[in-house]
Design a protein around this motif. Sequence first.
Motif, PDB file in Angstrom:
ATOM      1  N   PHE A 227      -9.551 -92.262 -32.107  1.00 49.92           N
ATOM      2  CA  PHE A 227     -10.144 -91.234 -31.253  1.00 49.92           C
ATOM      3  C   PHE A 227      -9.422 -91.130 -29.908  1.00 49.92           C
ATOM      4  CE2 PHE A 227     -14.018 -92.515 -33.831  1.00 49.92           C
ATOM      5  CZ  PHE A 227     -13.912 -91.434 -34.676  1.00 49.92           C
TER       6      PHE A 227
ATOM      7  N   ASN B  90     -13.899 -79.408 -29.788  1.00 52.90           N
ATOM      8  CA  ASN B  90     -13.230 -80.539 -30.444  1.00 52.90           C
ATOM      9  C   ASN B  90     -13.139 -81.736 -29.506  1.00 52.90           C
ATOM     10  OD1 ASN B  90     -11.585 -80.205 -33.273  1.00 52.90           O
ATOM     11  ND2 ASN B  90     -12.067 -78.228 -32.358  1.00 52.90           N
TER      12      ASN B  90
ATOM     13  N   ILE C  48     -14.643 -85.520 -30.074  1.00 59.43           N
ATOM     14  CA  ILE C  48     -13.829 -86.733 -29.949  1.00 59.43           C
ATOM     15  C   ILE C  48     -14.443 -87.688 -28.931  1.00 59.43           C
ATOM     16  CG2 ILE C  48     -11.588 -87.613 -29.187  1.00 59.43           C
ATOM     17  CD1 ILE C  48     -10.325 -85.087 -30.352  1.00 59.43           C
TER      18      ILE C  48
ATOM     19  N   CYS D  21      -6.313 -89.157 -30.628  1.00 53.09           N
ATOM     20  CA  CYS D  21      -6.708 -87.755 -30.847  1.00 53.09           C
ATOM     21  C   CYS D  21      -6.871 -87.030 -29.519  1.00 53.09           C
ATOM     22  CB  CYS D  21      -8.026 -87.701 -31.625  1.00 53.09           C
ATOM     23  SG  CYS D  21      -7.834 -87.655 -33.400  1.00 53.09           S
TER      24      CYS D  21
ATOM     25  N   TRP E 115      -5.683 -84.489 -35.610  1.00 52.86           N
ATOM     26  CA  TRP E 115      -6.374 -85.572 -36.302  1.00 52.86           C
ATOM     27  C   TRP E 115      -5.434 -86.282 -37.291  1.00 52.86           C
ATOM     28  CZ3 TRP E 115     -11.186 -87.504 -35.413  1.00 52.86           C
ATOM     29  CH2 TRP E 115     -12.018 -86.763 -34.576  1.00 52.86           C
TER      30      TRP E 115
END
Length: 312
Positions: free
Chosen positions: A109, A67, A71, A112, A151
């Motif tokens: 982003f 993940n 990102i 995140c 998210w």
Amino acid sequence: MQDVGENETEVTEFILVGWSNRPKARMGLMVLFIVSYAVILVGNGLIIVVVINDSRLHSPMYFFLCNLSIIDLCFSSTGIPQSIVNCLVDRPVMSLPLCYSQILLGLLFGTCECLLLAVMAYDRYVAISNPLRYTLIMNRNICITFAAMTWTTAFMVTIVPCLVKPARFCGKNEVDHLVCEFKAVFKLLCTDTSSDILGMFFTSTFTLVFPLIFIVFSYIRILVAIMRMHSDSEGGRMKAFSTCGSHLAVVVMYYGSCMASYLTPQSKETHLGDKIIFVFYAIATPMFNPLIYTLRNQEVMGSLKRLVSGKK
């Protein structure tokens, strides 16, 4: 430009003048951007492919690492390609929708990543302090829930407020930067920004300070758990230190640059230091993340070698 009043002109495009009078610096930056972006694409892309391809890496830690690579790819892709194009022009122009989209995606982003690093710290805490129940606590549903919450929360604190209260620009349209960076464009708002500055401070505190406090607390507990390991488990202790050291290196690098940028007092002008800090957290962090995690991780390196050699 569009006239919206007797003495007001609504901004429809921005002129990026951050490096207008420095052609040599722009050429150097362009080379840096191209090389860095290539490393980012290859490094993070390989991590994603390796984690998906190797069933031995289908664990919570590598799920979150995958993940993080996604990102980083998205975050760098929002600004670096456009920056490369802008380096070729003395006074590059970007339309308001394109500039605004670049700002929102960068904030999304970036937020995140802040939240995901906190989740990864919790994952390491559970793995080291409670190894026998690790797979039960951090099961597949929990991992997916954590990722979805990361998210969703980032979307709620970045995109939603900007959609509810759209920014309005009038008058000046020259941005002292190479990209549409939030702080540089924020200085051109033609409305009263006192409430916006206060909101930005609280949002930055929520997305930077609170996760960092949680990470520090988690690693204090991790350190205590490692120290309590039996002396005969020296190999496990060193492996724990190595894994946590990689994560801490990323945390220090990313949070340090972001806090230097977004928690410092606002000024009316964009200084050279602000541009350097932006280059650091927008380029250096996504570029070094794969290197930090793979070079210090024998499982990922072994899987990568098997992938390259074609062995199962």
